[in-house]
Design a protein around this motif. Structure first.
Motif, PDB file in Angstrom:
ATOM      1  N   THR A  85       2.211  13.411   2.523  1.00  0.00           N
ATOM      2  CA  THR A  85       0.904  12.798   2.732  1.00  0.00           C
ATOM      3  C   THR A  85       1.051  11.306   3.008  1.00  0.00           C
ATOM      4  O   THR A  85       0.318  10.737   3.827  1.00  0.00           O
ATOM      5  N   ALA A  86       2.005  10.658   2.334  1.00  0.00           N
ATOM      6  CA  ALA A  86       2.225   9.228   2.544  1.00  0.00           C
ATOM      7  C   ALA A  86       2.674   8.935   3.966  1.00  0.00           C
ATOM      8  O   ALA A  86       2.424   7.845   4.492  1.00  0.00           O
ATOM      9  N   LEU A 143      -1.095   5.504   9.825  1.00  0.00           N
ATOM     10  CA  LEU A 143      -2.321   4.723   9.920  1.00  0.00           C
ATOM     11  C   LEU A 143      -2.029   3.225   9.828  1.00  0.00           C
ATOM     12  O   LEU A 143      -2.534   2.422  10.613  1.00  0.00           O
ATOM     13  N   LEU A 144      -1.186   2.858   8.873  1.00  0.00           N
ATOM     14  CA  LEU A 144      -0.841   1.446   8.694  1.00  0.00           C
ATOM     15  C   LEU A 144      -0.070   0.912   9.892  1.00  0.00           C
ATOM     16  O   LEU A 144      -0.230  -0.252  10.283  1.00  0.00           O
ATOM     17  N   ASP A 202       5.161  -1.946 -11.092  1.00  0.00           N
ATOM     18  CA  ASP A 202       6.387  -1.717 -10.337  1.00  0.00           C
ATOM     19  C   ASP A 202       6.290  -2.326  -8.945  1.00  0.00           C
ATOM     20  O   ASP A 202       7.237  -2.961  -8.457  1.00  0.00           O
ATOM     21  N   VAL A 203       5.130  -2.139  -8.298  1.00  0.00           N
ATOM     22  CA  VAL A 203       4.932  -2.724  -6.970  1.00  0.00           C
ATOM     23  C   VAL A 203       5.004  -4.242  -7.045  1.00  0.00           C
ATOM     24  O   VAL A 203       5.609  -4.899  -6.192  1.00  0.00           O
ATOM     25  N   VAL A 244       0.836  -1.203   0.000  1.00  0.00           N
ATOM     26  CA  VAL A 244       0.000   0.000   0.000  1.00  0.00           C
ATOM     27  C   VAL A 244       0.864   1.245   0.000  1.00  0.00           C
ATOM     28  O   VAL A 244       0.625   2.199  -0.752  1.00  0.00           O
ATOM     29  N   SER A 245       1.878   1.254   0.855  1.00  0.00           N
ATOM     30  CA  SER A 245       2.760   2.417   0.946  1.00  0.00           C
ATOM     31  C   SER A 245       3.493   2.662  -0.371  1.00  0.00           C
ATOM     32  O   SER A 245       3.569   3.802  -0.851  1.00  0.00           O
TER      33      SER A 245
END
Length: 269
Positions: free
Chosen positions: A126-127, A133-134, A217-218, A114-115
């Protein structure tokens, strides 16, 4: 990984939050792969000389120094029963740490994915809020499945998940999301409008293509870890199939244990 696959990965972390904080009573801890689905029915504590099974914070039965206690009362065993109990205890003591390790790896992979997926869109500032949160989700999962020295604990029941993902956690997450939502939406809107193209439709097409590239890419970055987790899940399921067979034999041999089933194992179609 296409865009759909990327959002599926993102949804995995959201599911942890939803099942735990929003409606914990709807879920028990499960391990699932293509071949089987294991749902655990008791919280389990593994220590060097003791194996404890509990529900709602109360011990149901335990094995301590080779002796069986149900509701606090020792059950007298013959040699065959004692041998079966020893084999069963050894297998549970091996497999619970494997499950805890699998849970930890899966949550880390989901949050990392997610990150990695959203940082290119929202930017580092913002990340960072997303990472916070994560991290909150990770800390609560760590309360439900953890190792402390030579003690292993797996809180798999509804009450244990509810305790970890309690009302306090829900309020913390709601406040964090509320405080961050404005920044998320502004960053997302800016990213969309800065995409190539003159018309709105062209910009959306360009943004969608960028999401595809980010997803690919992820996938490249997490593919090795993902394959390792899939292999672990298959191993855990295979081990539990053997454990359930041994448990069935144990419960038939010791009538007092007949109503206590550690896990429900079902094949997936």
């Amino acid at each position: 990984m296409n865009t759909q696959g990327l959002f599926k990965t993102i949804a995995l972390t959201g599911l942890i939050f939803t099942a735990g904080a929003m409606s914990p009573a709807m879920a028990k801890m499960s391990i699932e792969d293509n071949q089987c689905n294991v749902t655990l029915n008791y919280d389990v504590t593994v220590e060097p000389q003791k194996l404890s099974f509990s529900e709602k914070g109360a011990e149901v039965y335990r094995v301590e120094l080779g002796k069986l206690y149900i509701d606090g009362n020792q059950v007298e065993l013959n040699d065959k029963q004692a041998a079966l109990l020893a084999d069963y205890s050894e297998q549970v003591s091996k497999q619970i740490p494997e499950v805890i390790d699998l849970v930890d790896d899966a949550v880390i992979l989901a949050t990392d994915a997610v990150s990695m997926a959203l940082t290119p869109i929202f930017g580092d500032a913002t990340a960072a809020k997303l990472d916070e949160l994560l991290a909150g989700i990770q800390s609560r999962v760590d309360q439900a499945a953890y190792q402390q020295g030579d003690k292993f604990y797996l809180g798999a029941t509804e009450s244990s998940l509810e305790e970890a993902f309690n009302e306090e956690f829900e309020q913390e997450m709601e406040q964090m999301i509320k405080n961050s939502m404005g920044s998320f939406m502004m960053a997302l809107g800016a990213e969309m409008m800065s995409s190539e193209g003159g018309s709105f439709d062209e910009k959306m097409t360009a943004f969608s293509s960028k999401m595809e590239r980010i997803g690919e890419d992820v996938e490249l970055q997490i593919s090795e870890q993902s394959e390792a987790i899939e292999a672990k899940a298959k191993k855990v399921c295979a081990n539990f199939e053997q454990l359930m067979a041994l448990e069935s034999e144990l419960r038939q041999s010791i009538p007092q244990l007949s109503s206590y089933e550690l896990a429900t194992l079902s094949d997936t179609e």
